[in-house]
Structure formats: structure tokens, C-alpha cells
Design a protein around this motif. Structure first.
Motif, PDB file in Angstrom:
ATOM      1  N   GLU A   9       9.999  12.000   4.409  1.00  0.00           N
ATOM      2  CA  GLU A   9       9.615  10.161   3.671  1.00  0.00           C
ATOM      3  C   GLU A   9       8.447  10.025   4.153  1.00  0.00           C
ATOM      4  OE1 GLU A   9      12.011   8.973   2.028  1.00  0.00           O
ATOM      5  OE2 GLU A   9      13.763  10.811   2.395  1.00  0.00           O
ATOM      6  N   ALA A  10       7.736  10.272   5.042  1.00  0.00           N
ATOM      7  CA  ALA A  10       6.821   9.710   5.237  1.00  0.00           C
ATOM      8  C   ALA A  10       5.705  10.755   4.895  1.00  0.00           C
ATOM      9  CB  ALA A  10       5.917   9.822   6.881  1.00  0.00           C
ATOM     10  N   VAL A  11       4.968  11.614   4.263  1.00  0.00           N
ATOM     11  CA  VAL A  11       4.836  12.767   3.317  1.00  0.00           C
ATOM     12  C   VAL A  11       5.499  12.414   1.853  1.00  0.00           C
ATOM     13  CG1 VAL A  11       4.091  14.486   1.867  1.00  0.00           C
ATOM     14  CG2 VAL A  11       4.238  14.446   4.455  1.00  0.00           C
ATOM     15  N   LYS A  12       6.130  11.325   1.152  1.00  0.00           N
ATOM     16  CA  LYS A  12       6.325  11.240   0.332  1.00  0.00           C
ATOM     17  C   LYS A  12       6.258   9.732  -0.179  1.00  0.00           C
ATOM     18  CE  LYS A  12      11.153  13.068  -0.575  1.00  0.00           C
ATOM     19  NZ  LYS A  12      12.756  12.809   0.125  1.00  0.00           N
ATOM     20  N   ARG A  13       5.897   8.536   0.970  1.00  0.00           N
ATOM     21  CA  ARG A  13       5.364   7.412   0.867  1.00  0.00           C
ATOM     22  C   ARG A  13       3.869   7.958   0.447  1.00  0.00           C
ATOM     23  NH1 ARG A  13       8.880   6.144   5.207  1.00  0.00           N
ATOM     24  NH2 ARG A  13       6.590   6.580   6.347  1.00  0.00           N
ATOM     25  N   TYR A 133      -7.422   3.419   3.911  1.00  0.00           N
ATOM     26  CA  TYR A 133      -6.439   2.689   4.910  1.00  0.00           C
ATOM     27  C   TYR A 133      -5.128   2.580   4.484  1.00  0.00           C
ATOM     28  CZ  TYR A 133     -11.427   0.685   4.916  1.00  0.00           C
ATOM     29  OH  TYR A 133     -12.624   0.848   4.961  1.00  0.00           O
ATOM     30  N   LEU A 134      -4.688   2.283   3.081  1.00  0.00           N
ATOM     31  CA  LEU A 134      -3.981   2.619   2.613  1.00  0.00           C
ATOM     32  C   LEU A 134      -2.359   3.858   3.236  1.00  0.00           C
ATOM     33  CD1 LEU A 134      -2.104   0.643   1.085  1.00  0.00           C
ATOM     34  CD2 LEU A 134      -2.590   1.695  -0.784  1.00  0.00           C
ATOM     35  N   SER A 135      -3.508   5.301   3.312  1.00  0.00           N
ATOM     36  CA  SER A 135      -3.234   6.675   4.001  1.00  0.00           C
ATOM     37  C   SER A 135      -2.245   6.429   4.874  1.00  0.00           C
ATOM     38  CB  SER A 135      -3.889   7.274   3.333  1.00  0.00           C
ATOM     39  OG  SER A 135      -4.730   7.540   2.376  1.00  0.00           O
ATOM     40  N   GLY A 136      -2.951   5.416   5.657  1.00  0.00           N
ATOM     41  CA  GLY A 136      -2.316   5.253   7.490  1.00  0.00           C
ATOM     42  C   GLY A 136      -0.985   5.000   7.397  1.00  0.00           C
ATOM     43  N   VAL A 137      -1.268   3.937   6.682  1.00  0.00           N
ATOM     44  CA  VAL A 137      -0.674   2.232   6.098  1.00  0.00           C
ATOM     45  C   VAL A 137       0.750   2.613   5.583  1.00  0.00           C
ATOM     46  CG1 VAL A 137      -0.581   0.004   5.432  1.00  0.00           C
ATOM     47  CG2 VAL A 137      -2.075   0.255   6.694  1.00  0.00           C
ATOM     48  N   SER A 138       0.922   3.411   4.622  1.00  0.00           N
ATOM     49  CA  SER A 138       1.323   4.160   4.204  1.00  0.00           C
ATOM     50  C   SER A 138       2.310   5.004   4.680  1.00  0.00           C
ATOM     51  CB  SER A 138       1.500   4.303   2.815  1.00  0.00           C
ATOM     52  OG  SER A 138       1.018   4.196   2.341  1.00  0.00           O
ATOM     53  N   PHE A 139       1.901   5.693   5.607  1.00  0.00           N
ATOM     54  CA  PHE A 139       2.495   7.050   6.903  1.00  0.00           C
ATOM     55  C   PHE A 139       3.213   7.153   7.469  1.00  0.00           C
ATOM     56  CE2 PHE A 139       2.683  10.890   9.546  1.00  0.00           C
ATOM     57  CZ  PHE A 139       3.106  11.968   7.987  1.00  0.00           C
ATOM     58  N   VAL A 140       3.366   5.327   7.843  1.00  0.00           N
ATOM     59  CA  VAL A 140       3.536   4.665   9.498  1.00  0.00           C
ATOM     60  C   VAL A 140       5.208   3.219   9.314  1.00  0.00           C
ATOM     61  CG1 VAL A 140       2.253   4.963  11.115  1.00  0.00           C
ATOM     62  CG2 VAL A 140       2.304   2.997   9.976  1.00  0.00           C
ATOM     63  N   ASN A 141       4.653   3.642   7.373  1.00  0.00           N
ATOM     64  CA  ASN A 141       5.523   2.638   6.345  1.00  0.00           C
ATOM     65  C   ASN A 141       5.546   1.188   6.878  1.00  0.00           C
ATOM     66  OD1 ASN A 141       7.440   2.514   4.942  1.00  0.00           O
ATOM     67  ND2 ASN A 141       9.536   2.487   5.896  1.00  0.00           N
ATOM     68  N   ALA A 142       3.818   0.735   7.325  1.00  0.00           N
ATOM     69  CA  ALA A 142       3.990  -0.756   7.414  1.00  0.00           C
ATOM     70  C   ALA A 142       3.730  -1.340   5.946  1.00  0.00           C
ATOM     71  CB  ALA A 142       2.356  -0.740   8.212  1.00  0.00           C
ATOM     72  N   ASP A 143       3.845  -2.133   6.742  1.00  0.00           N
ATOM     73  CA  ASP A 143       3.553  -3.412   4.799  1.00  0.00           C
ATOM     74  C   ASP A 143       2.140  -3.720   5.007  1.00  0.00           C
ATOM     75  OD1 ASP A 143       6.181  -3.004   4.303  1.00  0.00           O
ATOM     76  OD2 ASP A 143       7.193  -4.364   5.770  1.00  0.00           O
ATOM     77  N   PRO A 144       1.726  -3.597   3.656  1.00  0.00           N
ATOM     78  CA  PRO A 144       0.454  -4.086   3.415  1.00  0.00           C
ATOM     79  C   PRO A 144       0.133  -5.412   2.473  1.00  0.00           C
ATOM     80  CG  PRO A 144       0.428  -2.478   2.096  1.00  0.00           C
ATOM     81  CD  PRO A 144       1.883  -2.312   2.393  1.00  0.00           C
TER      82      PRO A 144
END
Ligand SMILES: Cc1ncc(COP(=O)(O)O)c(C=O)c1O
Length: 394
Positions: A9-13, A133-144
């Protein structure tokens, strides 16, 4: 036939790499024999000072550097980082606890998300901003949550206009000055306000200082860590890719808040055994001050290119604003085009490659980013080619 496996799921994000497609199109144009002027990417075009290369050659002869380097990097390299920060920015750093060396800052931006964020934590990101910046944030499923960088506010976030509830919820914030893509710089006052806001709302600040050396018209961008109290609530990432033209070497460091530096080092101990020792030796040489003349000349070269380019574009009727720092220019596109239409027009009809501003976020719409990463003559030629397209610039 090979089986197709499903991603985590992390890679899909992970968001699409916006510039990967552009790179392919540039390669195709070049393969078709076109003379392409590529101002779309951020790859420094000039070499590093030879003294640093010689140091690498010597260091590569040493058998000790064939071995695994120590976890966390060599002491001499972390000490060189601390000395560099003292000399350049009058910032005191403990090389043992406040410096983490890393394989480029791109990985550092990812690592800090891994170390600090849980799913659905709120992270404040600049819009427009550096897409990674969005890469690391998306990978951990945090909310930008995006902080607008508007031209009328000199491309700085206006904290007074951010929602208090979002600020209270936010766990971390990314900032980047001199700024990619807007080429804006930040004042000491802005950093002081940042420390105040961060402390009030308990937000951890990651300042990406990738273009730290690159201020024009005599302006030297202060380090975030020079601000009183900044180390209490933040770290700064410094890459050697831009200041020293060492992008291919993959060497950077994070400095500041010891509790976070320790987490980054711990994560890195599981991922890597630090950088190749010969690179650490050569990077130490680069940081020692012996190539400061090289950095001054490099910044002067970008400033001259900026002047030539801005003047050439004004000559063809495009009323552009001169960038204040970095090696990018952030120009408003003529009203009748979207950013992507304008970038497409320049690519197809002038073979001048620019980055579509909307790739940096919704508020990048209406702009293109152009790199000062070719000679003055080629930048002038790019302006002339654009001039021949008979675009109405008012
Ligand atoms: C704003 C910004 N941060 C970080 C980086 C990553 O640099 P590196 O991975 O080469 O250290 C870049 C590279 O273009 C950048 O523009």
C-alpha cells in the motif's frame, strides 16, 4: 511468463514522478537530432573544483576506504560539517549528536518522514514546493496540509492566514529557502516568526537548505539554525549537490535537534553503512574552506547568467522578475496559456525545455520554472527562440 505482483500500500501511495516523463521527451527530441536547450531540470552543469576530485583520487587509493565506513560516518567528516556551519553561519553544532551524514538530501527528506510521522499525522508543506516532500509524506500515509506561497507575500507562508486548528494538529513542517521553485529568499525575521509559531503549536521544522550558498545581489541567505531557538524545534538539511556541484556524488547532511538527528542515524544504521570513505574525505576537503573561491565564482556565474537571461527575455517583451536566489527562475506565463500549454509550446516549437509550474503544486499554475543551467550564450539563444514564436506577452 513472469507473474505480476502487487505493490505494498505504501508504494501504491507514491505520487507520480512528475519530471520522469519530461526526461523521456527530452531524450526523444535529442535522439531525433534537435538542438534542445534544457532548462527544465535542476542538474548543475559545471564541474566541481579539481582539488576535490584529486582528493577523491588519493583517497580511493587507500585500502581503508575499501572497507565498510563506520556507522554514522567518519568523525572527521562530521567535525568538518560542524566547522563549516560555525565558519559560514556562526552556528555551534556537536559533531557527535547534532550531525547526520547522508547519501544526498533526497533520501534525508524521506528518512525524516519515516522517523517522525505516523499515518494521518498532519504535515505542513509549501505550495508550490519541491515535489519530493510529498514522496516521504505519502509513503508513511501522513496527511499533507499545504501552506500557500504567494507572490504578494514574497513566496513566504503567511502563518497568520493558516487555520489555527491545522497548526495545532500539525506535527511537522517543511520549509526551503532559497526556494525551489520560486527562487525566493527568507529573512531572519521570517525565521524568527517560524520558531515562534513552531513552539506555540508544537510543530517540528525541517528546513531544506539545498540552495544555501545561492543568493544574488549580495544577499546571503541565513541558515535557519542561526535563528535563536531554532535547534530546539528543527533540523536543517544541507546538500553538497548544488553549492559544490557534487550532485552525482550523493553527499549531504542533516544538522540540528539532537533527538531527531539520533532517530535519523538509527534508521540509517539499519539502511546503510554510511557513505564511501573516499567520498567522505573529499567532501571534508570541500567543506574545509579551501574551495571557497570556487563557490564565490560559481554564484557569480549564476548571477551573470541570471542577468543575461532576464535582460534577453525582457528584450523580447516578456516582463519577468529577476530571481533572488537558487539557480532557478520562476516566471509568470502569458495570460492566454496555462503553465502546461506554455511549457508544451516552448518544447514543441522552440525546443526549449522548461518545467511546468503546476508540477510543483496547484499554486504553481500560471508559472514556469527555468534553470540557469546553461551558458550565457545558450540562455540568450533560448530567449531568442522564444521571441520568434510571436507570443503576446502583455
Ligand atoms: C529543494 C531541493 N531539496 C533537495 C534536493 C535534493 O538534492 P540531493 O538529493 O542532490 O541532495 C533538491 C534537488 O534538486 C532540491 O531542489
Amino acid at each position: 511468463m513472469q507473474w505480476e505482483f502487487e505493490s505494498s500500500e505504501a508504494v501504491k501511495r507514491l505520487p507520480d514522478q512528475f519530471f520522469a516523463n519530461l526526461t523521456k521527451r527530452v531524450a526523444k527530441l535529442e535522439a531525433d537530432g534537435h538542438n534542445v536547450i534544457n532548462l527544465g531540470q535542476g542538474n548543475p552543469d559545471l564541474p566541481i573544483d579539481n582539488q576535490v576530485v584529486e582528493k577523491l583520487q588519493q583517497a580511493a587509493q587507500k585500502p581503508v576506504n575499501d572497507q565498510y565506513p563506520p556507522f554514522g560516518g567518519h568523525n572527521y567528516f562530521r567535525e568538518a560539517v560542524a566547522d563549516f556551519y560555525k565558519r559560514e553561519y556562526d552556528v555551534d553544532l556537536d559533531p557527535d549528536t547534532e550531525v547526520a551524514v547522508m547519501i544526498g538530501s533526497k533520501i534525508g527528506l524521506f528518512e525524516v518522514c519515516q522517523c517522525m510521522l505516523n499515518p494521518h499525522d498532519t504535515v505542513l508543506l509549501p505550495n508550490p514546493g519541491y515535489p519530493d516532500y510529498l514522496s516521504g509524506v505519502s509513503f508513511v500515509n501522513a496527511d499533507p496540509s499545504f501552506m500557500p506561497l504567494l507572490e504578494e507575500n514574497e513566496f513566504l507562508p503567511d502563518y497568520t492566514k493558516l487555520n489555527e486548528e491545522v497548526l495545532d494538529r500539525a506535527k511537522m513542517m517543511f520549509l526551503n529557502y532559497p526556494n525551489n521553485p520560486t527562487a525566493a529568499v527568507a529573512s531572519e525575521d521570517f525565521f524568527e516568526e517560524t520558531v515562534e509559531v513552531a513552539k506555540k503549536h508544537n510543530v517540528f521544522v525541517v528546513h531544506d537548505f539545498a540552495y544555501g550558498a545561492m543568493g544574488f545581489d549580495g544577499v546571503k541567505q541565513p541558515s535557519f539554525l542561526s535563528t535563536p531557538g531554532a535547534k530546539d524545534i528543527g533540523i536543517e538539511l544541507y546538500t553538497m549537490s548544488k553549492t559544490f556541484n557534487m550532485a552525482g556524488w550523493r553527499v549531504a547532511f542533516a544538522v540540528g535537534n539532537a533527538s531527531v538527528i539520533q532517530k535519523i542515524n538509527l534508521l540509517q544504521n539499519h539502511l546503510f553503512t554510511s557513505l564511501y570513505g573516499a567520498i567522505q574525505e573529499a567532501a571534508t576537503e570541500a567543506l574545509s574552506g579551501s574551495v571557497d573561491h570556487f563557490i564565490q565564482e560559481l554564484v557569480a556565474t549564476y548571477e551573470k547568467r541570471r542577468n543575461v537571461f532576464v535582460n534577453s527575455l525582457r528584450d523580447i517583451g516578456w516582463d519577468v522578475k529577476a530571481p533572488k536566489g537558487t539557480f532557478f527562475a520562476w516566471f509568470k506565463v502569458p495570460k492566454q496559456y496555462t503553465s502546461s500549454e506554455f511549457a508544451e509550446l516552448l518544447l514543441e516549437k522552440a525546443h526549449v525545455i522548461v518545467a511546468d509550474g503546476s508540477g510543483f503544486g496547484t499554486l504553481g499554475e500560471g508559472y514556469v520554472r527555468m534553470g540557469l543551467l546553461d551558458t550565457e550564450e545558450r540562455l540568450q539563444e533560448a530567449a531568442e527562440r522564444i521571441g520568434k514564436l510571436d507570443i503576446a506577452f502583455d
